[in-house]
Design a protein around this motif. Structure first.
Motif, PDB file in Angstrom:
ATOM      1  N   GLY A  71      45.984  53.100  31.374  1.00  0.00           N
ATOM      2  CA  GLY A  71      45.637  51.740  31.785  1.00  0.00           C
ATOM      3  C   GLY A  71      45.793  51.572  33.279  1.00  0.00           C
ATOM      4  N   GLY A  72      45.108  50.592  33.807  1.00  0.00           N
ATOM      5  CA  GLY A  72      45.175  50.328  35.234  1.00  0.00           C
ATOM      6  C   GLY A  72      45.835  49.009  35.544  1.00  0.00           C
ATOM      7  N   ILE A  73      46.408  48.924  36.735  1.00  0.00           N
ATOM      8  CA  ILE A  73      46.980  47.680  37.247  1.00  0.00           C
ATOM      9  C   ILE A  73      46.445  47.451  38.658  1.00  0.00           C
ATOM     10  N   GLY A  74      46.593  46.243  39.115  1.00  0.00           N
ATOM     11  CA  GLY A  74      46.166  45.907  40.467  1.00  0.00           C
ATOM     12  C   GLY A  74      45.192  44.754  40.523  1.00  0.00           C
ATOM     13  N   TYR A  75      44.737  44.302  39.365  1.00  0.00           N
ATOM     14  CA  TYR A  75      43.845  43.146  39.288  1.00  0.00           C
ATOM     15  C   TYR A  75      44.549  42.065  38.475  1.00  0.00           C
ATOM     16  N   ARG A  76      45.154  41.111  39.146  1.00  0.00           N
ATOM     17  CA  ARG A  76      45.826  40.003  38.463  1.00  0.00           C
ATOM     18  C   ARG A  76      44.776  39.051  37.895  1.00  0.00           C
ATOM     19  N   GLY A  77      45.055  38.505  36.736  1.00  0.00           N
ATOM     20  CA  GLY A  77      44.129  37.577  36.097  1.00  0.00           C
ATOM     21  C   GLY A  77      43.836  36.345  36.913  1.00  0.00           C
ATOM     22  N   LYS A  78      44.816  35.876  37.673  1.00  0.00           N
ATOM     23  CA  LYS A  78      44.612  34.648  38.440  1.00  0.00           C
ATOM     24  C   LYS A  78      43.709  34.841  39.653  1.00  0.00           C
ATOM     25  N   THR A  79      43.377  36.080  40.006  1.00  0.00           N
ATOM     26  CA  THR A  79      42.547  36.310  41.183  1.00  0.00           C
ATOM     27  C   THR A  79      41.073  36.469  40.857  1.00  0.00           C
ATOM     28  N   SER A  80      40.726  36.452  39.569  1.00  0.00           N
ATOM     29  CA  SER A  80      39.338  36.696  39.188  1.00  0.00           C
ATOM     30  C   SER A  80      39.003  35.991  37.881  1.00  0.00           C
ATOM     31  N   ALA A  81      37.890  35.298  37.850  1.00  0.00           N
ATOM     32  CA  ALA A  81      37.455  34.631  36.619  1.00  0.00           C
ATOM     33  C   ALA A  81      37.132  35.654  35.541  1.00  0.00           C
ATOM     34  N   THR A  82      36.537  36.782  35.931  1.00  0.00           N
ATOM     35  CA  THR A  82      36.219  37.843  34.956  1.00  0.00           C
ATOM     36  C   THR A  82      37.487  38.404  34.349  1.00  0.00           C
ATOM     37  N   ALA A  83      38.457  38.746  35.195  1.00  0.00           N
ATOM     38  CA  ALA A  83      39.724  39.299  34.702  1.00  0.00           C
ATOM     39  C   ALA A  83      40.449  38.285  33.824  1.00  0.00           C
ATOM     40  N   ARG A  84      40.538  37.056  34.273  1.00  0.00           N
ATOM     41  CA  ARG A  84      41.249  36.026  33.505  1.00  0.00           C
ATOM     42  C   ARG A  84      40.644  35.867  32.117  1.00  0.00           C
ATOM     43  N   ALA A  85      39.334  35.803  32.033  1.00  0.00           N
ATOM     44  CA  ALA A  85      38.672  35.635  30.730  1.00  0.00           C
ATOM     45  C   ALA A  85      38.879  36.855  29.847  1.00  0.00           C
ATOM     46  N   SER A  86      38.757  38.043  30.434  1.00  0.00           N
ATOM     47  CA  SER A  86      38.951  39.272  29.652  1.00  0.00           C
ATOM     48  C   SER A  86      40.389  39.417  29.188  1.00  0.00           C
ATOM     49  N   TYR A  87      41.330  39.149  30.080  1.00  0.00           N
ATOM     50  CA  TYR A  87      42.749  39.274  29.718  1.00  0.00           C
ATOM     51  C   TYR A  87      43.123  38.259  28.647  1.00  0.00           C
ATOM     52  N   SER A  88      42.565  37.066  28.739  1.00  0.00           N
ATOM     53  CA  SER A  88      42.828  36.045  27.734  1.00  0.00           C
ATOM     54  C   SER A  88      42.353  36.514  26.360  1.00  0.00           C
ATOM     55  N   PHE A  89      41.176  37.131  26.337  1.00  0.00           N
ATOM     56  CA  PHE A  89      40.612  37.639  25.087  1.00  0.00           C
ATOM     57  C   PHE A  89      41.521  38.706  24.464  1.00  0.00           C
TER      58      PHE A  89
END
Length: 117
Positions: free
Chosen positions: A13-31
Motif C-alpha cells: 500500500g501507499g501513503i502520502g495522499y491525505r484524504g483532505k487534500t483531494s476530492a478523489t482521495a476523500r471519496a475513494s477513502y470514504s468508500f
C-alpha cells in the motif's frame, strides 16, 4: 490461507495522499472506510487508504506488508482524460511534487521484489 499455507503473500500500500487534500482521495477513502468516515483523515495512495491496502494481514496473519511513501495508485497520466478524472494524481497538477511514482514504475516494482527477499 492459514498459517500452514506454503503460499507467500505480500500486501502493498501507499501513503502520502491525505484524504483532505483531494476530492478523489476523500471519496475513494470514504468508500473503503470500515468506520464509515468521510475519508478526509485517511492516508493512502490517492485511491486506496493504507488500512484497506494492508487489510489482508488481518485475514492472512503470516503475510508480509510493504508501505510505499508517495506512490500513486495508478498512472493517470497515461489514461485518456486522466487529467479530468483525477487531476490531482496527474503530473500536470502535482507540481512541484512530480517525483511521485506509481506502483508499476520500475523502481517501485523492485521494492515489491525486495519485499519478498
Amino acid at each position: 490461507m492459514d498459517a500452514s499455507s506454503k503460499v507467500r503473500a505480500l500486501a502493498v500500500g501507499g501513503i502520502g495522499y491525505r484524504g483532505k487534500t483531494s476530492a478523489t482521495a476523500r471519496a475513494s477513502y470514504s468508500f473503503c472506510s470500515p468506520e464509515k468516515t468521510d475519508g478526509s483523515e485517511h492516508d493512502g495512495d490517492g485511491i486506496t487508504p493504507i488500512q484497506s491496502a494492508l487489510g489482508m494481514k488481518k485475514f492472512v496473519p503470516h503475510s508480509d506488508t510493504l508501505t510505499l511513501k508517495d506512490v500513486t495508485h495508478f498512472c493517470w497520466d497515461e489514461v485518456p482524460l486522466g487529467n479530468i478524472v483525477a487531476p490531482e494524481l496527474t503530473s500536470k497538477d502535482r507540481q512541484p511534487r512530480n517525483d511521485r511514482l506509481w506502483y508499476g514504475d520500475e523502481s517501485v516494482v523492485q521494492k515489491w521484489i525486495d519485499g519478498f527477499k
